[in-house]
Write a protein that holds these residues in place. Structure first.
Motif, short mmCIF file in Angstrom:
data_model
loop_
_atom_site.label_atom_id
_atom_site.label_comp_id
_atom_site.label_asym_id
_atom_site.label_seq_id
_atom_site.Cartn_x
_atom_site.Cartn_y
_atom_site.Cartn_z
N THR A 1 12.03 3.87 3.24
CA THR A 1 11.12 4.89 3.39
C THR A 1 11.23 5.62 4.76
O THR A 1 11.48 4.73 5.79
CB THR A 1 9.87 4.17 3.28
N PRO B 1 3.12 7.48 5.72
CA PRO B 1 2.30 6.40 4.59
C PRO B 1 2.47 7.16 3.22
O PRO B 1 2.43 8.35 3.00
CB PRO B 1 0.84 6.55 5.15
N THR C 1 2.85 1.85 7.35
CA THR C 1 3.94 2.63 7.46
C THR C 1 5.15 1.96 8.38
O THR C 1 4.70 0.74 8.55
CB THR C 1 3.98 4.02 8.45
#
Length: 677
Positions: free
Chosen positions: A576, A581, A609
């Protein structure tokens, strides 16, 4: 006009409260937002004032799809739709790309344009851009003084004075002075600026606007706290703890910005909008900060240091020609223009060395503030003088096919000629490197309006970031042969004017970033341009009056930003993207209880996050309530109290990598009085 009801026209926009109905920034033509096939969020002056924020970072926290980045404690830095940038900042549509903290004392509104915007703004802007529209001399008399105070010895004064010199000459002056400490130990801020503007009505078809700004910002740079075991180190008890040497950590900028804008309507019906800008920025910053994680025993953390000198001078000329005409049942708004620019500057970085002769100093994380001396010298860091010449031409046609269908299409050609003269300890002989890029950036969109107040749109846009990067820090031979990064965005959306004073928006998008560089394992100093990221997301926004006593600004963003192809040995496929987020919800509400008294309630909720895209340090989600209390004594006086983080929640605000993590502010109270005479 009262202090509470702001209705402002200028620079192609009309704002009432928290809603802006039209802007020229997204298309370079004066276009209603409902007819713009792109996601655009505008933070109006009324919202900026009610929330009491003075920085871009805080002002855009209520904009869906944007996450503030720490920016090494010395600059504005944002992550927009999963793409980080500290250069995609503009003033009235002209590039303002130097790394520094901007103030909002002279800002009329902040326009957030999401997705690649190369046709309008040129290079970069892969995730979006931030455009500040400044206050201007409009002939409306204004004499306003704002006095602010609050916790941590906050002191701020801003003035806004304007009037007519004659029927054809208008004048306005904005100024600010602020001196404040912060909730972070030893961190203080001192800034001041002034911005006189003049407008000359040279004739019924010609207007000349002149502006000059001087701005100074000097502050302690703050890189926050390190991590331990993949989490922020004891952050609930380290809200104010300074890791490093605050006496040697500082950033300062002096900016001189002069702008001339000419608008002229020819007898043929062609409208000219021409802007000249000269901007000189003297920027320097230095950090003595945590350079690694706290060890497993909790007994040691390394401190490291460096400084960076990044002065830059910009010269820009933008010239837009707009012509409206009909061909049969088709109504055209044709735009053609060109941009010329020249940028020159220096990137000079020195590494810090401690008295032990090394570049790191171990300190106890329980007592991490150090006053140990540091010497600085250039060893392997950047030592570059550079210049960039750019030329661009562009054309766009907005076609109205009856009352229910509109099409927009355009193309921009950019020519970049970048030269860097590199000199450092590794290469004592100057190395001159040059790269030329010729780039084509298309844009296409369609708007379907089954009703005047309801629009569905689809769009496609493309943008590039040359291999020298957005801050021109270097152009080594390995970079000189690397292809520019490419951003492609496909988007569909809906815009619905529930009433003349309330707009709801929604968007679904897919944004790909190609040609990200990864170090070539077989050739030191060279790169493979195989890195790729993808962001898929959904955004919902609301701005304006729900009722005549309730205003809102905010929305929801679902953002899935992923590494598609390895960007480094640690930033690998499936990760990610850092600081993004999956879910973020923000909503600011203002309620008018009586004609004199109002209050505002803000809510920010984000999921967890990661501090960086290697996904090794997880940051907790954010839950924060903000409060504003407003009392209008009479038409001349208004008092205001803003409380940030009302319930004093402990949270992490942002980060710059795994070991520079910024704790959010505790409960923070500010008072201000606004007087108009």
């Amino acid at each position: 006009m009262t202090l509470d009801q702001l209705s402002v026209e200028g620079q192609g926009g009309t704002s009432v409260g928290y809603l802006t109905k039209r802007t020229r920034s997204a298309t370079k033509t004066d276009t209603p937002l409902i007819d713009t096939p792109q996601s655009v969020t505008v933070v109006t002056q009324a919202q900026i004032r009610d929330q009491g924020f003075q920085s871009i970072e805080e002002a855009v926290r209520y904009v869906p799809g944007i996450i503030p980045h720490q920016g090494e404690g010395n600059r504005d830095d944002l992550v927009i739709r999963g793409q980080r940038s500290n250069a995609d900042f503009y003033v009235n549509g002209v590039r303002d790309d130097v790394q520094y903290f901007r103030d909002l004392y002279n800002t009329q509104r902040i326009e957030v344009l999401k997705g690649p915007n190369a046709l309008v703004f040129g290079r970069g802007g892969g995730g979006g851009v931030i455009n500040r529209v400044l206050k201007e001399a409009d002939g409306i008399p204004i004499r306003e003084v704002l006095v602010q105070g609050g916790q941590y010895f906050n002191k701020r004064v801003a003035v806004d004075v304007g009037d007519r010199v004659s029927d054809s000459v208008f004048f306005r002056m904005n100024g600010v002075f602020e001196d404040t400490e912060t909730y972070r130990d030893f961190v203080d801020i001192r800034r001041y600026g002034f911005n006189p503007t003049m407008t000359f009505l040279l004739g019924p078809a010609t207007t000349l606007k002149l502006s000059y700004e001087y701005f100074h910002d000097e502050r302690t740079t703050d890189r926050g706290i390190p991590s331990q075991f993949g989490r922020p180190y004891n952050y609930r008890n380290n809200i104010g703890t300074y890791f490093g040497n605050p006496g040697l950590s500082y950033a300062k900028v002096n900016a001189n910005i002069a702008t001339a804008t000419l608008d002229h309507l020819f007898e043929s019906g062609v409208a000219l909008h021409s802007t000249l800008r000269f901007a000189d920025y003297q920027k320097f910053y230095q950090n003595v900060y945590p350079g690694g994680a706290v060890n497993a025993a909790g007994t040691s953390v390394n401190i490291t240091a460096y400084n960076n000198e990044t002065p830059r001078t910009n010269y820009f000329s933008q010239n837009d020609f707009t012509y409206k005409f009909d061909t049969g049942f088709l109504k055209h708004t044709l735009l053609a223009g060109f941009e010329l620019g020249y940028q020159e500057g220096r990137a000079f970085r020195e590494e810090g060395f401690f008295s032990n002769g090394t570049s790191t100093l171990a300190v106890n994380p329980l007592f991490p503030t150090t006053r140990a001396p540091v010497s600085f010298r250039n060893t392997t860091g950047a030592n570059t003088r550079y210049n960039l010449g750019l030329a661009a031409v562009y054309a766009q046609d907005q076609i109205e096919i009856g009352p229910h269908l509109q099409i927009i299409g355009g193309l921009r050609y950019d020519h970049f000629d970048f030269t860097a003269n590199n000199l450092n300890a590794v290469a004592p002989t100057p190395v001159r490197t040059n790269r030329i890029d010729d780039l084509l950036s298309p844009r296409a969109g369609v708007v379907v309006k089954p009703m005047d107040n309801l629009a569905f749109y689809g769009s496609y846009s493309l943008s590039y970031l040359p291999s020298s990067g957005d801050q021109f820090s270097s152009l080594a031979p390995g970079l000189a042969i690397a292809q520019p990064e490419r951003f492609e965005n496909a988007e569909i959306g809906i815009k619905y004017d529930v009433s003349p004073a309330l707009q709801l928006t929604g968007a679904l998008y897919n944004l790909d970033r190609f040609n990200q560089r990864i170090a070539d394992p077989n050739r030191a100093g060279f790169f493979l341009t195989t890195g790729q990221t993808n962001t898929q997301g959904a955004e919902i926004g609301a701005n304006g009056y729900v009722t005549d006593w309730w205003q809102v600004a905010g929305g929801y963003a679902f953002t899935d930003a992923r590494i598609v192809s390895n960007v480094s040995t640690t930033i690998v496929k499936g990760n990610t993207v850092g600081l993004v987020p999956f879910n973020a919800f923000t909503l600011w509400n203002k309620f008018d209880v009586t004609p004199e008294f109002s209050f505002g309630v803000g809510y920010i909720q984000t999921g967890h996050t990661f501090a960086s895209s290697d996904d090794t340090v997880r940051l907790p989600g954010i839950t924060r309530f903000d409060l504003g209390l407003f009392y209008r004594v009479n038409e001349f006086w208004r008092a205001q109290v803003n409380i940030e983080n009302l319930f004093d929640r402990r949270y992490i605000a942002t980060a710059d990598g795994n070991n520079n993590i910024s704790p959010g502010a505790p409960r923070l109270v500010r008072f201000q009085v606004i007087a108009r005479f």
